[in-house]
Design a protein around this motif. Structure first.
Motif, PDB file in Angstrom:
ATOM      1  N   UNK A  55       1.968  17.400 -61.310  1.00  0.00           N
ATOM      2  CA  UNK A  55       3.248  17.003 -61.892  1.00  0.00           C
ATOM      3  C   UNK A  55       3.092  15.602 -62.471  1.00  0.00           C
ATOM      4  N   UNK A  56       3.290  15.497 -63.771  1.00  0.00           N
ATOM      5  CA  UNK A  56       3.179  14.199 -64.423  1.00  0.00           C
ATOM      6  C   UNK A  56       4.463  13.415 -64.221  1.00  0.00           C
ATOM      7  N   UNK A  57       4.297  12.115 -64.056  1.00  0.00           N
ATOM      8  CA  UNK A  57       5.446  11.268 -63.752  1.00  0.00           C
ATOM      9  C   UNK A  57       6.415  11.159 -64.914  1.00  0.00           C
ATOM     10  N   UNK A  58       5.874  11.250 -66.123  1.00  0.00           N
ATOM     11  CA  UNK A  58       6.734  11.076 -67.298  1.00  0.00           C
ATOM     12  C   UNK A  58       6.329  12.105 -68.326  1.00  0.00           C
ATOM     13  N   UNK A  59       7.108  13.190 -68.454  1.00  0.00           N
ATOM     14  CA  UNK A  59       6.740  14.223 -69.408  1.00  0.00           C
ATOM     15  C   UNK A  59       7.352  13.968 -70.781  1.00  0.00           C
ATOM     16  N   UNK A  60       7.868  12.790 -71.015  1.00  0.00           N
ATOM     17  CA  UNK A  60       8.441  12.468 -72.314  1.00  0.00           C
ATOM     18  C   UNK A  60       7.410  12.020 -73.323  1.00  0.00           C
ATOM     19  N   UNK A  61       6.339  11.362 -72.895  1.00  0.00           N
ATOM     20  CA  UNK A  61       5.311  10.867 -73.799  1.00  0.00           C
ATOM     21  C   UNK A  61       3.973  10.979 -73.091  1.00  0.00           C
ATOM     22  N   UNK A 159     -14.556  16.661 -70.814  1.00  0.00           N
ATOM     23  CA  UNK A 159     -13.436  17.597 -70.787  1.00  0.00           C
ATOM     24  C   UNK A 159     -12.164  16.967 -71.317  1.00  0.00           C
ATOM     25  N   UNK A 160     -11.051  17.678 -71.152  1.00  0.00           N
ATOM     26  CA  UNK A 160      -9.749  17.240 -71.650  1.00  0.00           C
ATOM     27  C   UNK A 160      -8.844  16.931 -70.465  1.00  0.00           C
ATOM     28  N   UNK A 161      -8.119  15.811 -70.542  1.00  0.00           N
ATOM     29  CA  UNK A 161      -7.201  15.400 -69.481  1.00  0.00           C
ATOM     30  C   UNK A 161      -5.872  14.987 -70.094  1.00  0.00           C
ATOM     31  N   UNK A 162      -4.833  14.912 -69.239  1.00  0.00           N
ATOM     32  CA  UNK A 162      -3.505  14.490 -69.677  1.00  0.00           C
ATOM     33  C   UNK A 162      -2.965  13.464 -68.687  1.00  0.00           C
ATOM     34  N   UNK A 163      -2.199  12.514 -69.201  1.00  0.00           N
ATOM     35  CA  UNK A 163      -1.592  11.505 -68.355  1.00  0.00           C
ATOM     36  C   UNK A 163      -0.428  10.863 -69.105  1.00  0.00           C
ATOM     37  N   UNK A 164       0.518  10.237 -68.409  1.00  0.00           N
ATOM     38  CA  UNK A 164       1.584   9.509 -69.107  1.00  0.00           C
ATOM     39  C   UNK A 164       0.993   8.397 -69.968  1.00  0.00           C
ATOM     40  N   UNK A 165       1.429   8.328 -71.199  1.00  0.00           N
ATOM     41  CA  UNK A 165       0.896   7.310 -72.109  1.00  0.00           C
ATOM     42  C   UNK A 165       1.156   5.893 -71.588  1.00  0.00           C
ATOM     43  N   UNK A 166       2.215   5.735 -70.822  1.00  0.00           N
ATOM     44  CA  UNK A 166       2.561   4.415 -70.300  1.00  0.00           C
ATOM     45  C   UNK A 166       1.492   3.869 -69.359  1.00  0.00           C
ATOM     46  N   UNK A 167       0.622   4.733 -68.850  1.00  0.00           N
ATOM     47  CA  UNK A 167      -0.417   4.281 -67.929  1.00  0.00           C
ATOM     48  C   UNK A 167      -1.648   3.715 -68.631  1.00  0.00           C
ATOM     49  N   UNK A 168      -1.717   3.865 -69.951  1.00  0.00           N
ATOM     50  CA  UNK A 168      -2.839   3.289 -70.696  1.00  0.00           C
ATOM     51  C   UNK A 168      -2.713   1.772 -70.687  1.00  0.00           C
ATOM     52  N   UNK A 169      -3.772   1.104 -70.285  1.00  0.00           N
ATOM     53  CA  UNK A 169      -3.759  -0.353 -70.181  1.00  0.00           C
ATOM     54  C   UNK A 169      -4.280  -1.001 -71.462  1.00  0.00           C
ATOM     55  N   UNK A 170      -3.845  -2.222 -71.714  1.00  0.00           N
ATOM     56  CA  UNK A 170      -4.301  -2.968 -72.884  1.00  0.00           C
ATOM     57  C   UNK A 170      -5.791  -3.274 -72.762  1.00  0.00           C
ATOM     58  N   UNK A 187      -8.074   3.728 -70.059  1.00  0.00           N
ATOM     59  CA  UNK A 187      -7.499   4.713 -69.143  1.00  0.00           C
ATOM     60  C   UNK A 187      -8.147   4.477 -67.779  1.00  0.00           C
ATOM     61  N   UNK A 188      -7.355   4.078 -66.769  1.00  0.00           N
ATOM     62  CA  UNK A 188      -7.936   3.788 -65.455  1.00  0.00           C
ATOM     63  C   UNK A 188      -8.683   5.010 -64.896  1.00  0.00           C
ATOM     64  N   UNK A 189      -9.817   4.804 -64.177  1.00  0.00           N
ATOM     65  CA  UNK A 189     -10.294   3.477 -63.789  1.00  0.00           C
ATOM     66  C   UNK A 189     -11.188   2.790 -64.823  1.00  0.00           C
ATOM     67  N   UNK A 190     -11.958   3.543 -65.628  1.00  0.00           N
ATOM     68  CA  UNK A 190     -12.860   2.855 -66.547  1.00  0.00           C
ATOM     69  C   UNK A 190     -13.256   3.744 -67.728  1.00  0.00           C
TER      70      UNK A 190
END
Length: 216
Positions: A55-61, A159-170, A187-190
């Motif tokens: 379950x993704x935390x934010x399915x909006x983006x 492979x292919x993964x999905x995550x909330x875009x808000x988790x991408x770090x600068x 994209x954490x961790x590295x």
């Protein structure tokens, strides 16, 4: 009535009751061991839980990205930017081209410039013999036409993964040079997320006016 109660008391096997209570207490201390049917039901429920998608935390983006490696480093592109992934079969070198231009190949009769991503990103010694996968960005053009597509030589496709875009770090401030130019974020961790459009728009990565010959 007192005699009846006494008779009832004599009919109860208190020793057996105490023995069973002691056995239950010992079982609780050892840990409960379910029977075979109960164990089967528990494992079935656990299997159903594990089979559920995360379950993704934010399915909006949501960011969907393809992960790959170059040497020991991990990189990724948004899947929408990736046209296809190929095995490297033929490669024609381009005389006097920059070191990060590995050469040219053809994809279904169309010309595709190939970039040695390890050299482009200044990753140090990444042997060309290890780069046997091609990540294709954009659309290949017919011979004589310029621009439109780019092939990046990589080591492996993860492979292919999905995550909330808000988790991408600068991008970290310590990243400089070409890596900084092409880097979107981390994209954490590295895992370093690259900008496909910036790569496609870079005039240093285009190869024009070159004939394409087949090589083994």
């Amino acid at each position: 009535m007192a005699m009846d109660r006494a008779a009832e008391g004599r009919g109860i096997d208190w020793e057996d009751i105490h023995r069973r209570l002691a056995g239950w207490a010992a079982a609780l201390e050892r840990g409960w061991v379910p029977d075979e049917e109960t164990t089967r039901r528990i494992l079935h429920r656990r299997g159903l839980e594990l089979a559920k998608p995360p379950v993704l935390e934010d399915d909006g983006d949501i960011l969907e990205y393809m992960e790959f490696t170059v040497g020991q480093e991990r990189y990724g592109f948004e899947t929408a930017a990736v046209t296809e992934v190929l095995a490297l079969n033929r490669l024609t070198t381009v005389p006097k081209a920059p070191s990060f231009i590995a050469g040219l190949t053809t994809v279904r009769g169309q010309v595709l410039p190939l970039v040695h991503l390890g050299r482009l990103l200044d990753l140090g010694a990444v042997p060309s013999s290890e780069l046997r996968r091609v990540v294709v960005l954009g659309q290949a053009q017919a011979p004589g036409q310029s621009g439109g597509a780019l092939g990046l030589l990589v080591t492996s496709i993860v492979g292919v993964s999905r995550m909330p875009r808000a988790k991408v770090q600068a991008p970290p401030s310590v990243v400089t040079g070409r890596q900084r130019h092409y880097l979107v974020g981390v994209v954490p961790p590295h895992l370093a997320l690259l900008d496909a459009q910036r790569l496609l728009a870079d005039p240093d990565l285009t190869v024009e006016g070159r004939s394409v010959a087949r090589s083994g």
